[in-house]
Design a protein around this motif. Structure first.
Motif: not given
Lengths: 347, 823
Positions: A117, A121, A124, A126-129, A200
């Motif tokens: 990650t 990052r 561009g 970003s981390v989603v759950e 993204r």
């Protein structure tokens, strides 16, 4: 008088260096220079000294006083040093290990996930759950997986009973069944339904397959998936991302290649192989590492994006598989046994 | 699916193409090559037929012979060869590797001296030529092959089998013809279809209603087209050697000519076919219908199958004889004395075959193809090929016209695409004529070509019936990139935006938790989400346990979703203890499933365990963990979710409560309530539970869970509060309260009164518990709690008088409120 002073000084020099404790010292000090001390007594005799002798005796008393004080100071300093030494105790053995607890460690799957990650990052993502309990719509229907597709079989996918109710996992239609997500691609759908492009995202997470546990299979494992939606996204952009990821992870000499493949939710679809010079326990020139492709227009239509306007790519891979490659681990079960000898190796 | 190279070569010229190049082509066409298996003799240079003329014992070695061998005039006639094989008798013809030959395994043959005797070559065993495992002596060549003839002319040709994975979108490639079409496109070669000579016009014999009166289809929806052909006078026997060899190469056991030809046609066209013994059809009729509930059939695999009304069968007048598209029955199969056949070639709907196959748990090569989709528009050709091969290799004649019931669905599909569109999707340039040629090699035909202003020609392609997967322009992009070569996709630099969104709040929370707990010496674990019913029942109520059960668990000990992470961590502790590995502090972050508002909620959770007994010994002891250690770390975790645990109502876990099954009553507590968004439990794990798990020593644990949508990333920026630089005034106060009284409540009460007593003149800075006492001087069932009160003024040093006045008032107020002050 002169003799008395000399005798006093001699007595003090004999007695004071032998003092060991502070009470002894205080007592001795009182005996010499206290209000009832011997020197004090001698000083009181000054009055009876003949006038002409006074300057000489006075000088002598002062000298004696100074000398005595020096001896007292020396004794005190010696006692203080001894006291300090007693407080410190003997010198430490610097070679012994500290009995205090050291730092803990992060699990290798966390380390690999975080490294991925971080790399993503930078370009561009970003981390989603998303939820691990999913519905058929998000896990299959919206990803162009028809209702008679084998992946949806109760043989391959864990389902919850029809009676199951989840307060915080939304259903698209009331007749859907709850299941344990078989891939993190369901997060793509939830993300696209929630917002508008450009998107993204990277979604790492736990997924489930109804599979026999052995050295390379596990009933739950972890995936990491990237989704990029924008205008004019091309196959070439997708290749650029994969090249970037694996060069960042494994060094500049790392190569990736695409092989055509089939996934219901991408078109065209590819499998990704990588070639790197210094992976432990790898003796093949190319290793399969994940799947990817251009988001199928059907998926866009389903989430309400105009496929004439938007295009995108998706890439997914297994984190256990990646960690096994990076660290040279040969059994997936080690990740779930938590033998501390294993856990401590990667921090 | 297994493919034979020699079979593929019937349809595409692969001469001069190496196996590796074919393998590579298949791979980059999109079919993974799982294995490449070579059978028979490889191509061998300088290995020729020779005849042993004389054999003499080697003078210096007991087990060696010195032979003279004639390898024909072209290779210099007679030469001397030393041989160790026991069967190098004079007169025999054997393979001879001449100097310069390279045998499999890179074994280079040279002229050399063997124990002092010159040897000009080597006579070979079957093993040395890799055509058999057997190394017992030389390979003896029968049939007097010409001396000097290349060995490959004499030995049966070798073959290469490619075991490949066909993706579900490409049922057309479940056949040799289909893969040959792909290879022809890749290598830019022509595709040669099998030469089919049968046509209905050629039927000479009269119909035989005694064998087959007719075909009735009562389930048109599941069987849109059924064809049956009567062939009489066949002779059942072994199929020709080449058919047997090809079937064996791809893993099918040859049975007899009829069955083998059926399999051959299926593997050639991808169209399953079936042959009945006509005489076994009761009532001389075929009925395609759904089975009656309870009907039974003994299938060719020797197993009895109970059928139901969802299942499509082929029946005669009395009974089912075939489970349609899946497997034939023993009652109608071809046997050695069969003379008359009914050949079935039909279109069964994939959904029907699939559901029956699933219901019966019975799959076959045939059902696999029907399920994935057979090209029904090749059905007639495959049927004719079937008849051709039967007539050629089993004899007989077609009796009467083909019985055909139903119609094929129409097929017409066109896709219009421009080169500009394809290049836009690819992001790199493929020349327009290369695109068009590639698509045409896949038998997509340009039916129209319209000019466009600036996007190149708009081609309208007609799509062949076997490519049902091609529906939209984007599908043709994939075809172009496949044939262009995905290895040729150019590399470039990632374009990235300047702004990146925030990571999800859950990610930030987990990261912060992991960092804090690692700092406190905990090792991170990962455990399975699916747990045993027994474990879950220890942590959840019976009703909750029932709600956490999966509908279709795979193994018994992974049947339920987890409601806590502590169970997994205890399992990890037990494992480490059993292995004699010191493990004291473990933690995990992950999802759990908790009952909330009568439903399950997916929650973000953290848990840790602290084991007393680690097996680890230290040269200097440190203070052991206790309840408050667990409370501290739970509080650290909850604080990262903006919950200050010390200020939350906290309840002791009482004897006999649900929680006391897993937690030790009186030594563990809970705070929060998942109904309001979060919950925490911490303290000593039940000693009985630990004993049941085989864990020695005490274990303290903590568990924190928060409903996933309540994890918030938005922490408010706090404002600055000025603080006084003046000296503080301290007062101690002890209260005697019932033992069960909450310390937090007492503390809050004192703070309230102290704040009131100080008024606006100065401030109460803090109230902290510094001592808890029971015993002499405190009545049974009571405890003494001692608090330190700190007062401070903003602008001056407080005087004793004003502090005392306030402190007296606090005591008076507390006494008035019923508290007993301990002097």
């Amino acid at each position: 008088m002169q003799d008395q002073l000399a005798a006093l000084l001699a007595k003090a020099s004999a007695e004071l260096p032998a003092l060991a404790t502070r009470p002894e010292f205080e007592a001795a000090k009182a005996r010499y220079v206290g209000p009832n001390g011997e020197l004090t007594a001698l000083m009181k005799q000054m009055g009876s000294v003949p006038k002409e002798q006074k300057p000489a005796v006075g000088k002598l008393i002062n000298e004696t006083k100074t000398a005595l004080q020096a001896q007292l100071d020396a004794a005190l300093s010696r006692i203080e040093s001894a006291e300090l030494a007693a407080r410190l105790g003997p010198a430490v053995d610097p070679t012994l290990p500290s009995p205090d607890r050291g730092l803990g460690t992060l699990h290798p799957l966390t380390l690999v996930r975080e490294e991925m990650t971080r790399i993503l990052r930078k370009v561009g993502f970003s981390v989603v759950e998303g939820p691990e309990v999913e519905t058929e719509y998000y896990c299959f229907d919206a990803l162009n997986t028809p209702s008679d597709h084998p992946a949806r079989d109760a043989q391959d996918t864990f389902y919850l009973p029809e009676s199951a109710r989840f307060g915080n996992v939304s259903k698209k239609s009331p007749h859907e069944k709850y299941l344990l997500r078989t891939h993190t691609s369901s997060v793509q759908i939830r993300t696209m339904l929630k917002g508008q492009p450009p998107i993204r995202i990277v979604s790492p997470g736990r997924v489930y397959r109804r599979d026999t546990t052995d050295a390379t299979h596990s009933a739950n494992f972890h995936q990491l998936e990237c989704l990029y939606v924008d205008k004019n996204v091309t196959v070439r952009d997708l290749k650029a991302l994969l090249d970037y990821i694996f060069a960042s992870l494994l060094g500049k000499d790392t190569k990736t290649r695409f092989r055509p493949h089939y996934f219901g939710y991408t078109e065209p679809s590819f499998e990704v192989d990588l070639s790197a010079s210094h992976l432990p326990k790898v003796n093949k020139p190319w290793i399969e590492i994940g799947g990817c492709g251009m988001v199928d227009p059907v998926v866009f239509k389903d989430v309400g994006y105009d496929p004439e306007v938007w295009s995108g790519y998706a890439f997914g891979m297994g984190l256990e598989r990646l960690a096994m490659l990076l660290y040279g681990i040969d059994d997936i079960r080690y990740f779930y046994q938590n033998d501390v000898r294993f856990l401590k190796q990667f921090a | 699916m297994k493919l034979s190279r020699s079979w593929l070569q019937d349809y595409v010229d692969l001469a001069g193409v190496s196996d590796d190049d074919i393998s590579r082509a298949i791979t980059f066409l999109g079919f993974e090559v799982e294995a490449l298996i070579r059978t028979g003799a490889p191509k061998l240079e300088n290995v020729v037929v020779g005849q042993i003329l004389t054999r003499d014992k080697h003078p210096n070695a007991d087990k060696l012979s010195v032979c003279t061998v004639d390898v024909g005039p072209a290779h210099g006639g007679v030469r001397t060869i030393v041989c160790g094989a026991p069967n190098c008798d004079a007169g025999r013809r054997v393979p001879v590797a001449l100097p310069g030959a390279v045998l499999p395994g890179n074994f280079v043959i040279k002229e050399s001296k063997v124990r002092g005797q010159l040897s000009a070559g080597m006579m070979c065993s079957a093993k040395e030529l890799t055509i058999a495992e057997d190394a017992q002596g030389l390979l003896l060549l029968s049939g007097e092959p010409a001396l000097g003839a290349p060995i490959n002319d004499v030995l049966p040709a070798g073959d290469t089998v490619f075991d490949i994975e066909i993706t579900p979108n490409r049922p057309d490639a479940l056949s040799h013809l289909g893969v040959a079409r792909e290879l022809a496109a890749w290598f830019k070669k022509e595709l040669r279809y099998p030469d089919v000579s049968f046509t209905p016009a050629k039927i000479a014999a009269q119909p035989r209603p005694d064998l087959l009166k007719g075909v009735r289809v009562t389930a048109e929806k599941d069987c849109p087209l059924y064809t049956a052909t009567v062939v009489t006078g066949v002779k059942v026997g072994p199929s020709p050697e080449w058919i047997q060899r090809r079937l064996a190469a791809v893993g099918l056991r040859p049975i007899n000519n009829i069955v083998d030809i059926g399999n051959y046609v299926m593997l050639e066209y991808g169209q399953p076919v079936h042959a009945f013994d006509a005489k076994k059809l009761a009532g001389a009729e075929i009925v395609v219908r759904h089975a009656a509930d309870g009907e039974k059939i003994l299938t060719l695999d020797g197993k009895g199958r109970a059928l139901d009304h969802h299942m499509l069968v082929i029946a005669d007048a009395q009974k089912p004889v075939v489970i349609a598209g899946i497997m034939g029955g023993e009652n109608s199969g071809v046997s050695a004395d069969t003379t008359d056949l009914v050949l079935e070639v039909a279109y069964f709907k994939r959904q029907s075959v699939r559901s029956t196959s699933k219901r019966l748990g019975l799959a076959s090569d045939s059902s696999y193809r029907y399920e994935r989709g057979v090209d029904v528009h090749s059905l007639e050709e495959a049927a004719h090929r079937f008849i051709d091969l039967i007539l050629a290799h089993a004899g007989g004649a077609v009796a009467g016209p083909i019985h055909a019931v139903g119609t094929l669905p129409p097929w017409e599909r066109e896709i219009t695409v421009t080169p500009a569109y394809i290049n836009e999707k690819l992001g790199f340039n493929v020349p327009a004529d290369e695109m068009r040629a590639a698509l045409e090699r896949l038998e997509l035909v340009v039916t129209r070509e319209d000019p466009t202003e600036n996007r190149g020609p708009a081609w309208t392609f007609s799509i062949p019936s076997w490519r049902d997967d091609l529906e939209r322009p984007i599908d043709l992009v994939e075809e172009v990139v496949r044939l262009h070569g995905t290895e040729k996709i150019p590399s470039s630099v990632v374009t990235a935006p300047g702004l990146v969104g925030n990571d999800d709040a859950i990610v930030l929370f987990n990261r912060a938790v992991a960092s804090a707990l690692v700092g406190a010496g905990f090792h991170e674990c990962v455990n399975y989400t699916l747990r045993s019913a027994k474990e879950v029942a220890a942590w959840a109520t019976p009703a909750q346990t029932a709600a956490l059960a999966l509908a279709n668990p795979f193994v018994e000990d992974q049947s339920h979703l987890r409601s806590t992470l502590v169970g997994g961590l205890l399992e990890s502790l037990a494992l480490n203890q059993s292995r004699g590995v010191a493990a004291s502090r473990l933690f995990e972050t992950g999802r759990v499933f908790l009952e909330r508002k009568g439903q399950l909620s997916e929650c973000v959770a953290v848990a840790f365990v602290i084991a007393e007994e680690t097996g680890e010994r230290s040269w200097r002891a440190r203070e052991a963990a206790d309840f408050y250690t667990a409370k501290r770390h739970t509080g650290t975790v909850s604080a990262l979710a903006d919950i200050e645990l010390d200020r939350q109502p906290t309840a002791l876990i009482a004897e006999g409560s649900d929680a006391a099954r897993a937690w030790q009553a009186g030594h563990a507590a809970t705070a929060g309530n998942i109904e309001h968004g979060w919950t925490a439990s911490f303290g000593l794990v039940s000693l009985a539970h630990l004993k049941a798990l085989g864990i020695t020593g005490k274990v303290y644990a903590g568990f924190f869970a928060i409903v996933s949508e309540k994890v918030s990333a938005e922490t408010e920026r706090r404002g600055y509060k000025p603080f006084s630089l003046q000296p503080a005034a301290l007062r101690d106060l002890a209260l005697v309260v019932p033992a069960a009284t909450s310390a937090i409540d007492v503390q809050k009460t004192i703070a309230k009164h102290a704040r009131a007593a100080a008024g606006n003149a100065f401030a109460l800075e803090g109230v902290e518990v510094f001592d808890v006492y029971t015993g002499k001087g405190v009545p049974e069932g009571q405890k003494s709690l001692a608090f330190a009160l700190t007062f401070r003024a903003a602008d001056r040093t407080l005087t004793d008088d004003e502090v005392n006045a306030a402190f007296n008032k606090v005591q008076a107020d507390l006494a008035a409120a019923g508290y007993q002050i301990r002097k």
